[in-house]
Design a protein around this motif. Structure first.
Motif, PDB file in Angstrom:
ATOM      1  N   LYS A 189       0.837  -1.214   0.000  1.00  0.00           N
ATOM      2  CA  LYS A 189       0.000   0.000   0.000  1.00  0.00           C
ATOM      3  C   LYS A 189       0.866   1.256   0.000  1.00  0.00           C
ATOM      4  O   LYS A 189       0.686   2.154  -0.820  1.00  0.00           O
ATOM      5  CB  LYS A 189      -0.913   0.020   1.238  1.00  0.00           C
ATOM      6  CG  LYS A 189      -2.174  -0.786   1.099  1.00  0.00           C
ATOM      7  CD  LYS A 189      -3.037  -0.604   2.361  1.00  0.00           C
ATOM      8  CE  LYS A 189      -4.113  -1.686   2.429  1.00  0.00           C
ATOM      9  NZ  LYS A 189      -4.646  -1.860   3.806  1.00  0.00           N
ATOM     10  N   ASP A 190       1.797   1.301   0.950  1.00  0.00           N
ATOM     11  CA  ASP A 190       2.690   2.458   1.050  1.00  0.00           C
ATOM     12  C   ASP A 190       3.420   2.707  -0.265  1.00  0.00           C
ATOM     13  O   ASP A 190       3.496   3.839  -0.744  1.00  0.00           O
ATOM     14  CB  ASP A 190       3.742   2.232   2.146  1.00  0.00           C
ATOM     15  CG  ASP A 190       3.132   2.250   3.540  1.00  0.00           C
ATOM     16  OD1 ASP A 190       1.926   2.538   3.654  1.00  0.00           O
ATOM     17  OD2 ASP A 190       3.868   1.988   4.501  1.00  0.00           O
ATOM     18  N   ALA A 191       3.933   1.619  -0.832  1.00  0.00           N
ATOM     19  CA  ALA A 191       4.725   1.754  -2.048  1.00  0.00           C
ATOM     20  C   ALA A 191       3.879   2.291  -3.195  1.00  0.00           C
ATOM     21  O   ALA A 191       4.328   3.137  -3.979  1.00  0.00           O
ATOM     22  CB  ALA A 191       5.324   0.401  -2.423  1.00  0.00           C
ATOM     23  N   MET A 192       2.647   1.834  -3.296  1.00  0.00           N
ATOM     24  CA  MET A 192       1.776   2.299  -4.374  1.00  0.00           C
ATOM     25  C   MET A 192       1.473   3.787  -4.216  1.00  0.00           C
ATOM     26  O   MET A 192       1.415   4.521  -5.204  1.00  0.00           O
ATOM     27  CB  MET A 192       0.474   1.498  -4.402  1.00  0.00           C
ATOM     28  CG  MET A 192       0.609   0.085  -4.925  1.00  0.00           C
ATOM     29  SD  MET A 192       1.491  -0.051  -6.497  1.00  0.00           S
ATOM     30  CE  MET A 192       0.323   0.694  -7.620  1.00  0.00           C
ATOM     31  N   GLU A 193       1.277   4.211  -2.986  1.00  0.00           N
ATOM     32  CA  GLU A 193       1.002   5.636  -2.771  1.00  0.00           C
ATOM     33  C   GLU A 193       2.188   6.495  -3.173  1.00  0.00           C
ATOM     34  O   GLU A 193       2.042   7.496  -3.869  1.00  0.00           O
ATOM     35  CB  GLU A 193       0.622   5.892  -1.307  1.00  0.00           C
ATOM     36  CG  GLU A 193      -0.844   5.585  -1.044  1.00  0.00           C
ATOM     37  CD  GLU A 193      -1.186   5.599   0.439  1.00  0.00           C
ATOM     38  OE1 GLU A 193      -0.527   6.343   1.198  1.00  0.00           O
ATOM     39  OE2 GLU A 193      -2.103   4.848   0.835  1.00  0.00           O
ATOM     40  N   GLU A 194       3.368   6.055  -2.747  1.00  0.00           N
ATOM     41  CA  GLU A 194       4.583   6.793  -3.124  1.00  0.00           C
ATOM     42  C   GLU A 194       4.731   6.896  -4.634  1.00  0.00           C
ATOM     43  O   GLU A 194       5.040   7.955  -5.182  1.00  0.00           O
ATOM     44  CB  GLU A 194       5.821   6.064  -2.587  1.00  0.00           C
ATOM     45  CG  GLU A 194       6.297   6.549  -1.232  1.00  0.00           C
ATOM     46  CD  GLU A 194       7.565   5.803  -0.822  1.00  0.00           C
ATOM     47  OE1 GLU A 194       8.494   5.703  -1.649  1.00  0.00           O
ATOM     48  OE2 GLU A 194       7.610   5.314   0.316  1.00  0.00           O
ATOM     49  N   THR A 195       4.510   5.752  -5.270  1.00  0.00           N
ATOM     50  CA  THR A 195       4.671   5.711  -6.720  1.00  0.00           C
ATOM     51  C   THR A 195       3.667   6.624  -7.409  1.00  0.00           C
ATOM     52  O   THR A 195       4.017   7.370  -8.341  1.00  0.00           O
ATOM     53  CB  THR A 195       4.498   4.268  -7.229  1.00  0.00           C
ATOM     54  OG1 THR A 195       5.405   3.423  -6.531  1.00  0.00           O
ATOM     55  CG2 THR A 195       4.767   4.185  -8.717  1.00  0.00           C
TER      56      THR A 195
END
Lengths: 196, 196
Positions: free
Chosen positions: B68-74
């Motif tokens: 989840k975190d990674a998708m938001e950052e991306t």
DNA sequence: GTCTATAGAAAGATAGAC
DNA sequence: GTCTATCTTTCTATAGAC
């Protein structure tokens, strides 16, 4: 009691081993050595899980055998370039096609796995180190230099450019399959990386 | 008995969770979800194995949280391009740098893992599907087209070219770290793939 | 809140029947 | 030679002490 035909038995055994190796290569490249359970290999080969151990003593042993095969194939692919009469550009293009081609892809992917993963057996690492990709690339340096002189390739340190180029290829191999047509297209675009 | 400072406790708990997430991201990207044992994460975070379960109910839950975190950052990284005033070429170049940069790299690699591995939880797959890379790429199509009109980019189907380009980047991210200087060099060479 | 000890599940490897 | 059943090891997840 008639004498057993030992040669026939040996051949059967060899065929069985090949069958297991073929199944294992497929699963190992897809799921990695840890993600691969012996039961998966057995299922893919259409045999029972226990039987696998009659042909290979352990998962690691099977994996290592496959790495050996893959390294030999790869060494041949690089070596065969020497005997080609085509231009440096064509040589690299041919090699690229071979690497991305579905039939050889699994071998390259396995080597890739050995190089990038921490979970493969030490022995597999050793084998790959014996003829590591950098040394394969070194074989290509003269080819690349000749291409530079002929104006086919861009300027720059051949070793670095080749290294980047094969990093890119390795990366592409790891991605989900594309169909044949796309692959062919890719090769020409990839050549832009090193062309003048 | 003095009242407990609940806010303080909450904050401590949140810090501990972050500490675990940071350790987990490092190990997950390096060894994959199956290759990662909870004990490794605990060791990396400097806590006991059991304590990890006081903060995350399972390995999968922890993994999903990271995705989840990674998708938001991306998503943010892609979105921020819109607000840049630079040329299409510069925009893509900037994005490439961000993706290859060590500090963001782990996030991209995690997403990469979700997309290419069969062993990640279904829920992680779902999250990534919600905003899949193709849709990120779609955002870039107008940028790319503009670049083509301006003569910065080569001719061809923008969707296909961008897809290949990001395949290459994804591939490079998976490879062992290079130092900063090399990365910078790489970016310019990579641009040759899509430049005129 | 944190650790150590342990129960339970999954997978590797072996043994024994056919 | 092959399969099924079982032992052993490894790891996830929980329980209980401090």
């Amino acid at each position: 009691m008639p004498p057993l035909n030992e040669q026939q038995l040996d051949q059967n055994r060899e065929e069985r081993r090949e069958q297991i190796k073929k199944a294992a290569l497929k699963v190992f490249t897809k799921r990695g050595i840890i993600g691969t359970k012996i039961s998966m290999i057995a299922k893919e080969a259409g045999i029972s899980q226990g039987l696998t151990y009659r042909y290979y003593h352990s998962k690691d042993e099977l994996f290592i055998e496959l790495v050996k095969d893959a390294m030999e194939e790869t060494a041949e692919a690089f070596a065969s370039l020497e005997n080609m009469s085509s231009s440096p550009l064509e040589k690299i293009k041919e090699l690229t096609k071979k690497m991305l081609d579905t039939s050889n892809k699994h071998s390259f992917m396995l080597i890739q796995q050995v190089q990038t993963s921490d979970e493969v057996p030490d022995k597999a690492k050793e084998i790959v180190r014996q003829y590591p990709i950098p040394s394969f690339i070194e074989q290509l340096i003269p080819v690349f230099k000749k291409g530079q002189e002929m104006g086919e390739f861009c300027k720059g340190d051949p070793a670095k450019l080749l290294m980047l180029y094969f990093s890119v290829i390795s990366g592409l191999m790891l991605l989900p399959n594309k169909d044949e047509e796309d692959q062919a297209l890719d090769v020409d675009i990839l050549m832009k990386l090193i062309r003048e």
